[in-house]
Design an enzyme around this catalytic site. Structure first.
Site, short mmCIF file in Angstrom:
data_model
loop_
_atom_site.label_atom_id
_atom_site.label_comp_id
_atom_site.label_asym_id
_atom_site.label_seq_id
_atom_site.Cartn_x
_atom_site.Cartn_y
_atom_site.Cartn_z
N HIS A 108 7.10 0.90 -6.49
CA HIS A 108 6.50 1.95 -7.32
C HIS A 108 7.54 2.77 -8.08
O HIS A 108 7.30 3.18 -9.22
CB HIS A 108 5.63 2.87 -6.46
CG HIS A 108 6.40 3.66 -5.44
ND1 HIS A 108 7.03 3.07 -4.38
CD2 HIS A 108 6.64 4.99 -5.34
CE1 HIS A 108 7.62 4.00 -3.65
NE2 HIS A 108 7.40 5.18 -4.21
N ASP A 109 8.69 2.99 -7.49
CA ASP A 109 9.70 3.86 -8.11
C ASP A 109 10.92 3.11 -8.63
O ASP A 109 11.99 3.70 -8.81
CB ASP A 109 10.17 4.92 -7.11
CG ASP A 109 9.30 6.17 -7.13
OD1 ASP A 109 8.57 6.37 -8.12
OD2 ASP A 109 9.34 6.94 -6.15
N LYS A 163 13.34 4.36 -11.41
CA LYS A 163 14.31 5.44 -11.24
C LYS A 163 15.75 4.99 -11.48
O LYS A 163 16.64 5.83 -11.65
CB LYS A 163 14.19 6.05 -9.84
CG LYS A 163 12.94 6.92 -9.67
CD LYS A 163 12.91 7.56 -8.29
CE LYS A 163 11.73 8.51 -8.14
NZ LYS A 163 11.68 9.13 -6.80
N HIS A 223 10.54 7.59 -15.61
CA HIS A 223 10.77 6.49 -14.67
C HIS A 223 9.54 5.59 -14.56
O HIS A 223 9.65 4.40 -14.23
CB HIS A 223 11.20 7.00 -13.28
CG HIS A 223 10.09 7.45 -12.39
ND1 HIS A 223 9.57 8.72 -12.43
CD2 HIS A 223 9.39 6.80 -11.41
CE1 HIS A 223 8.61 8.84 -11.52
NE2 HIS A 223 8.49 7.68 -10.90
N HIS A 270 1.32 5.52 -11.00
CA HIS A 270 1.20 6.15 -9.67
C HIS A 270 1.38 7.67 -9.70
O HIS A 270 1.21 8.33 -8.68
CB HIS A 270 2.15 5.50 -8.66
CG HIS A 270 3.61 5.79 -8.88
ND1 HIS A 270 4.36 5.16 -9.84
CD2 HIS A 270 4.45 6.65 -8.25
CE1 HIS A 270 5.61 5.61 -9.80
NE2 HIS A 270 5.69 6.52 -8.84
N HIS A 271 1.71 8.22 -10.88
CA HIS A 271 1.75 9.68 -11.01
C HIS A 271 0.61 10.22 -11.88
O HIS A 271 0.62 11.40 -12.23
CB HIS A 271 3.10 10.14 -11.58
CG HIS A 271 4.22 10.09 -10.58
ND1 HIS A 271 4.29 10.96 -9.50
CD2 HIS A 271 5.30 9.27 -10.47
CE1 HIS A 271 5.37 10.68 -8.79
NE2 HIS A 271 5.99 9.67 -9.35
#
Length: 411
Positions: free
Chosen positions: A252-253, A256, A281, A307-308
């Site tokens: 998911h990240d 970054k 990101h 996801h944000h």
């Protein structure tokens, strides 16, 4: 008219060959283990079973079924239990791993005293179960490497009576387990590749620990499983999508890696400009899966990108051109809300927040469980999809078991 003995064996062999073909579509190791155990129990008539995987010279408990003791919910919780068994001659699974040979026991409570291994009855005593017949099989790849051990318990006849394992059927099980071991190896390699991709973020962001991405994968998979059951989605479709969501949410990240260190490693709260930079990101992560062709790539893109997002539309990055991410010049200009957000991303959004609140950071201590649950309830219908929150609340025992298994200091 009952089938002859020859016809029964031929049917078993056909079952084994068909199931072996089905393995090729599975991705995540937990889904592979579930399938192996289910089909092995079906072929042999076993009431229960477990799989232990070899790691660093020990057998690690990895999966379990028990039709007598566990509902589906119980199984989902039990698979996150952690314990190990030495590879030696003192335990039944250890003996099978050490010798590399199947072990058939007709009565666990009547093992000859001249045998080096003993049956550990503590589980039976604690669970109120009665283990009788046991089949312990080393899982050996085509390169003759022992990947683990599968232990099947209590073969049953058509009337449900516990009987010894049929030696004629047992003879053909290696056809199945050898293929299964190779598929397990492939699943483990896939998981390692996903974890290594996630490690790229960890090299940049101290919060992106291996334990965090493992928890994200497990949280998201189990929340999806319960959400899909609530929606009465077909069980075979649930297993397929759960397998993919588990892996995709671990990345998911991954975007970054493109965020500057002075922002990513800042120990305190971001300024307005820093937060605006951090929001990108999501775009960078999704861009890694541009021109996605497979279901897994599409889910990876959906989760990385969305996801944000928030249920009420106040999240980020809002609506963007997903097919032309490299040309995105502005985010948060058009909100995305409610069911416009892909379900996998709505689930990952909740999983990520729950894990962040329950984890220690340089600027905060872990929140107590009751405060986490209160926050999630308060944000139902605002930050989070109400149906996803409902599914999460229904599996709290499983969520806490996942957190216990994948602790930050234990991975």
């Amino acid at each position: 008219m009952f089938p002859s003995r020859v016809e029964m064996i031929e049917s078993v062999i056909q079952d084994i060959l068909q199931v072996t073909e089905e393995f090729t579509n599975l991705k995540h190791v937990d889904t592979i283990l579930d399938k192996i155990l289910y089909e092995s129990r079906r072929i042999t008539g076993a009431d229960a079973g477990s799989i232990y995987l070899e790691k660093e010279g020990e057998l690690h408990f990895s999966y379990v079924h028990n039709d007598t003791l566990f509902s589906e919910d119980d199984v989902n919780k039990q698979i996150y239990t952690s314990y190990t068994v030495p590879i030696d001659e003192h335990s039944i699974v250890g003996y099978a791993a050490k010798t590399g040979k199947p072990l058939i026991i007709d009565d666990a409570y009547d093992i000859s005293k001249d045998r080096p291994y003993k049956f550990n009855s503590s589980y039976d005593q604690n669970a109120g179960y009665r283990t009788t017949s046991i089949l312990s099989i080393p899982l050996k790849s085509f390169q003759n490497k022992t990947v683990g051990v599968m232990q099947l318990i209590n073969a049953k006849d058509t009337k449900g009576k516990v009987i010894p394992f049929d030696p004629d059927i047992v003879k053909y099980i290696p056809l199945f387990t050898n293929s299964a071991a190779s598929i397990i190896e492939r699943g483990l390699m896939t998981r390692e590749l996903v974890l290594r991709m996630a490690q790229m973020s960890k090299m940049r962001d101290p919060a992106e620990t291996g334990a965090h991405v493992q928890r994200m994968g497990a949280f998201s998979a189990e929340i999806y499983h319960q959400w899909a059951r609530n929606k009465k989605i077909d069980p075979s479709d649930i297993k397929h999508t759960k397998d993919l969501i588990r892996m995709a949410s671990m990345l998911h990240d991954v975007g970054k890696v493109a965020i500057p260190d002075n922002i990513l490693k800042k120990p305190g709260r971001f300024t307005k400009d820093e937060f605006a930079a951090m929001q990108w990101h999501t775009i960078h992560g999704a861009a890694l899966f541009t021109n996605a062709k497979s279901e897994l790539d599409m889910l990876c893109r959906d989760i990385a990108l969305h996801h944000h997002q928030r249920w009420d539309g106040s999240g980020y990055p809002g609506k963007v051109d997903e097919n032309n991410l490299s040309s995105v010049a502005d985010i948060c200009s058009e909100p995305m809300s409610a069911e416009e957000i892909p379900i996998a991303a709505r689930i990952a959004a909740l999983a990520d927040v729950v894990d962040a609140l329950g984890s220690k950071r340089v600027y905060k201590e872990p929140w107590p469980d009751e405060e986490i649950l209160a926050y999630v309830n308060d944000e139902k219908g605002r930050q989070f999809d109400p149906e996803v929150v409902e599914a999460f609340m229904q599996i709290l025992d499983t969520i806490w078991a996942i957190r216990q298994k994948f602790r930050d200091n234990g991975v």
